[in-house]
Design a protein around this motif. Structure first.
Motif, PDB file in Angstrom:
ATOM      1  N   LEU A  43      -4.104  -2.977   7.834  1.00  0.00           N
ATOM      2  CA  LEU A  43      -2.892  -2.527   8.503  1.00  0.00           C
ATOM      3  C   LEU A  43      -3.259  -1.986   9.876  1.00  0.00           C
ATOM      4  CD1 LEU A  43       0.139  -1.800   8.565  1.00  0.00           C
ATOM      5  CD2 LEU A  43      -0.475   0.373   7.482  1.00  0.00           C
ATOM      6  N   ILE A  55       0.824   4.757   2.792  1.00  0.00           N
ATOM      7  CA  ILE A  55       0.073   3.570   3.203  1.00  0.00           C
ATOM      8  C   ILE A  55      -1.061   3.360   2.217  1.00  0.00           C
ATOM      9  CG2 ILE A  55      -1.472   2.636   4.968  1.00  0.00           C
ATOM     10  CD1 ILE A  55       0.190   4.285   7.022  1.00  0.00           C
ATOM     11  N   VAL A  60      -7.243   0.665   7.658  1.00  0.00           N
ATOM     12  CA  VAL A  60      -6.097   1.058   8.464  1.00  0.00           C
ATOM     13  C   VAL A  60      -6.603   1.466   9.843  1.00  0.00           C
ATOM     14  CG1 VAL A  60      -4.138   2.641   8.680  1.00  0.00           C
ATOM     15  CG2 VAL A  60      -4.884   1.910   6.423  1.00  0.00           C
ATOM     16  N   ILE A  70      -2.141   8.440   3.174  1.00  0.00           N
ATOM     17  CA  ILE A  70      -2.903   7.223   3.466  1.00  0.00           C
ATOM     18  C   ILE A  70      -4.018   7.086   2.439  1.00  0.00           C
ATOM     19  CG2 ILE A  70      -4.399   6.048   5.124  1.00  0.00           C
ATOM     20  CD1 ILE A  70      -2.914   7.616   7.324  1.00  0.00           C
ATOM     21  N   ALA A  72      -7.049   4.478   1.758  1.00  0.00           N
ATOM     22  CA  ALA A  72      -7.762   3.334   2.319  1.00  0.00           C
ATOM     23  C   ALA A  72      -9.269   3.565   2.228  1.00  0.00           C
ATOM     24  CB  ALA A  72      -7.365   3.118   3.774  1.00  0.00           C
TER      25      ALA A  72
END
Length: 82
Positions: A43, A55, A60, A70, A72
């Motif tokens: 992303l 997310i 990212v 988030i 990730a």
């Protein structure tokens, strides 16, 4: 045997506002606004972009605003990230 090229990223342009969740196994470039959760492989959040939601991605890159949790493996923040 020829390897398949990965598909190009999905792009949310600067003048596009989405209300709802986005989910893909591919890559996403967000330059507009997303009011919802985003799940993707990679992303990229552009400088003028805003994401209001959680997310989840392998990687990212944030240059704009990410307002939410988030999750990730890799998170890169630029100097313009908010």
């Amino acid at each position: 045997m020829q390897r398949e090229r990965p598909p190009p990223p999905s792009i949310i342009s600067i003048n596009l506002r989405i209300k709802g969740n986005l989910q893909t196994d591919g890559d996403v470039q967000v330059d507009g606004t997303v009011e919802g959760d985003v799940s993707s492989r990679v992303l990229n959040i552009g400088e003028k972009a805003v994401i209001n939601g959680s997310i989840a991605a392998d990687a990212v890159r944030i240059a704009g605003a990410a307002n939410g949790e988030i999750t990730a493996r890799i998170v890169q923040l630029s100097s313009t990230a908010r």
